[in-house]
Design a protein around this motif. Sequence first.
Motif, mmCIF file in Angstrom:
data_model
loop_
_atom_site.group_PDB
_atom_site.id
_atom_site.type_symbol
_atom_site.label_atom_id
_atom_site.label_comp_id
_atom_site.label_asym_id
_atom_site.label_seq_id
_atom_site.Cartn_x
_atom_site.Cartn_y
_atom_site.Cartn_z
ATOM 1 N N GLU A 104 -4.818 -8.649 -25.170
ATOM 2 C CA GLU A 104 -3.374 -8.502 -25.340
ATOM 3 C C GLU A 104 -2.872 -9.493 -26.387
ATOM 4 O O GLU A 104 -3.341 -10.624 -26.468
ATOM 5 C CB GLU A 104 -2.642 -8.756 -24.025
ATOM 6 C CG GLU A 104 -2.914 -7.740 -22.939
ATOM 7 C CD GLU A 104 -2.137 -8.046 -21.675
ATOM 8 O OE1 GLU A 104 -0.888 -7.990 -21.716
ATOM 9 O OE2 GLU A 104 -2.772 -8.354 -20.653
ATOM 10 N N LYS A 105 -1.893 -9.056 -27.195
ATOM 11 C CA LYS A 105 -1.263 -9.924 -28.180
ATOM 12 C C LYS A 105 0.000 -10.520 -27.573
ATOM 13 O O LYS A 105 0.879 -9.796 -27.107
ATOM 14 C CB LYS A 105 -0.913 -9.136 -29.438
ATOM 15 C CG LYS A 105 -0.268 -9.983 -30.520
ATOM 16 C CD LYS A 105 0.057 -9.146 -31.749
ATOM 17 C CE LYS A 105 0.725 -9.997 -32.826
ATOM 18 N NZ LYS A 105 1.071 -9.180 -34.024
ATOM 19 N N ILE A 106 0.089 -11.833 -27.562
ATOM 20 C CA ILE A 106 1.239 -12.516 -26.990
ATOM 21 C C ILE A 106 2.408 -12.447 -27.963
ATOM 22 O O ILE A 106 2.292 -12.828 -29.132
ATOM 23 C CB ILE A 106 0.894 -13.972 -26.656
ATOM 24 C CG1 ILE A 106 -0.188 -14.016 -25.572
ATOM 25 C CG2 ILE A 106 2.150 -14.724 -26.192
ATOM 26 C CD1 ILE A 106 -0.779 -15.372 -25.352
ATOM 27 N N ILE A 107 3.558 -11.955 -27.467
ATOM 28 C CA ILE A 107 4.759 -11.839 -28.290
ATOM 29 C C ILE A 107 5.682 -13.024 -28.064
ATOM 30 O O ILE A 107 6.208 -13.610 -29.019
ATOM 31 C CB ILE A 107 5.490 -10.518 -27.978
ATOM 32 C CG1 ILE A 107 4.602 -9.331 -28.357
ATOM 33 C CG2 ILE A 107 6.827 -10.444 -28.724
ATOM 34 C CD1 ILE A 107 5.164 -7.990 -27.951
ATOM 35 N N SER A 108 5.885 -13.404 -26.790
ATOM 36 C CA SER A 108 6.760 -14.533 -26.488
ATOM 37 C C SER A 108 6.452 -15.060 -25.096
ATOM 38 O O SER A 108 5.794 -14.388 -24.289
ATOM 39 C CB SER A 108 8.228 -14.115 -26.561
ATOM 40 O OG SER A 108 8.526 -13.130 -25.583
ATOM 41 N N ILE A 128 5.406 -14.271 -19.657
ATOM 42 C CA ILE A 128 4.748 -13.933 -20.919
ATOM 43 C C ILE A 128 4.988 -12.465 -21.236
ATOM 44 O O ILE A 128 4.740 -11.592 -20.405
ATOM 45 C CB ILE A 128 3.234 -14.191 -20.853
ATOM 46 C CG1 ILE A 128 2.953 -15.654 -20.531
ATOM 47 C CG2 ILE A 128 2.562 -13.812 -22.176
ATOM 48 C CD1 ILE A 128 1.486 -15.966 -20.333
ATOM 49 N N LYS A 129 5.456 -12.196 -22.438
ATOM 50 C CA LYS A 129 5.604 -10.825 -22.936
ATOM 51 C C LYS A 129 4.482 -10.556 -23.934
ATOM 52 O O LYS A 129 4.228 -11.375 -24.819
ATOM 53 C CB LYS A 129 6.960 -10.631 -23.610
ATOM 54 C CG LYS A 129 7.206 -9.210 -24.096
ATOM 55 C CD LYS A 129 8.586 -9.067 -24.742
ATOM 56 C CE LYS A 129 8.817 -7.644 -25.237
ATOM 57 N NZ LYS A 129 10.164 -7.503 -25.887
ATOM 58 N N THR A 130 3.791 -9.431 -23.764
ATOM 59 C CA THR A 130 2.701 -9.073 -24.678
ATOM 60 C C THR A 130 2.948 -7.677 -25.251
ATOM 61 O O THR A 130 3.912 -7.002 -24.891
ATOM 62 C CB THR A 130 1.334 -9.084 -23.962
ATOM 63 O OG1 THR A 130 1.219 -7.911 -23.131
ATOM 64 C CG2 THR A 130 1.164 -10.327 -23.100
ATOM 65 N N ASN A 131 2.035 -7.252 -26.109
ATOM 66 C CA ASN A 131 2.144 -5.912 -26.687
ATOM 67 C C ASN A 131 1.852 -4.817 -25.661
ATOM 68 O O ASN A 131 2.086 -3.637 -25.933
ATOM 69 C CB ASN A 131 1.192 -5.771 -27.873
ATOM 70 C CG ASN A 131 -0.263 -5.934 -27.482
ATOM 71 O OD1 ASN A 131 -0.597 -6.769 -26.643
ATOM 72 N ND2 ASN A 131 -1.140 -5.162 -28.087
ATOM 73 N N MET A 155 -9.956 -13.746 -21.667
ATOM 74 C CA MET A 155 -9.723 -12.583 -20.817
ATOM 75 C C MET A 155 -8.657 -12.907 -19.773
ATOM 76 O O MET A 155 -8.694 -13.959 -19.142
ATOM 77 C CB MET A 155 -11.025 -12.169 -20.117
ATOM 78 C CG MET A 155 -10.869 -11.017 -19.145
ATOM 79 S SD MET A 155 -12.399 -10.676 -18.233
ATOM 80 C CE MET A 155 -13.353 -9.803 -19.464
ATOM 81 N N GLY A 156 -7.688 -12.005 -19.621
ATOM 82 C CA GLY A 156 -6.620 -12.242 -18.666
ATOM 83 C C GLY A 156 -5.640 -13.323 -19.082
ATOM 84 O O GLY A 156 -4.857 -13.782 -18.249
ATOM 85 N N LEU A 157 -5.672 -13.727 -20.362
ATOM 86 C CA LEU A 157 -4.796 -14.782 -20.890
ATOM 87 C C LEU A 157 -5.016 -16.121 -20.206
ATOM 88 O O LEU A 157 -4.162 -17.004 -20.226
ATOM 89 C CB LEU A 157 -3.310 -14.388 -20.757
ATOM 90 C CG LEU A 157 -2.895 -13.038 -21.339
ATOM 91 C CD1 LEU A 157 -1.404 -12.823 -21.158
ATOM 92 C CD2 LEU A 157 -3.289 -12.898 -22.783
#
Length: 212
Positions: A104-108, A128-131, A155-157
């Motif tokens: 996942e790409k972290i947005i904010s 955490i907001k991701t794509n 994995m799993g942030l």
Amino acid sequence: MKKFQLLLTILFLSNSFLVQSQEYFEGILTFKMKFQDKTGKLTDKQSEQYMGNQQTYYLKGKNYKSELNGLLEMTTYYQGRDTLFTKMKGINSLMYSLTNVREEKIISFKIKKTKKSILGYKCKLLEIKTNKGFHQYFYSNDLTCDSKTFENHKMGLWDFFTEKTNGALPIISISDVEDYKSYTELISVVQKKLDINIFKKPDFPIIKMPKN
């Protein structure tokens, strides 16, 4: 097999542990859990039946083992490098997944104060907001591991979470992404010294975790 990969991600979103002074937690943690498959492959009842509603973690330094209480008897082993090994009932092999790949790409992200208290731990919240959706982690800095231990566990942030909270680990974890929703909550903490042999993976042929 895709549903098992989704579950693996959930497992790493829900790791948590206890600290006294500068001593990192070693022992056993138990979580209640709920999983919803948004792909439609499993109903809520099937998810609970096969995957379970309880997860038990064993942690010692860089090593952890996770056990689910569902019919699949799913057990995962991590030994501090870049690979996770998974064993399930009825499969005479270990399936491996790489933990150094972030899916996942972290947005904010934001850290907030809360009034929530679980097992006596007063919680802060990391959002955490991701794509692919969002994650919420309720945590306490009285419940922690060494964040450097998991630098290679993307994995799993997991690496991001422990970095942003100074090693604090989630007490409650909530995720809502493309393929699933999940909820885990810590219900038991047992601090004790563990035998390193608990984390030794069983002697089975090793294959790559299927993507589908």
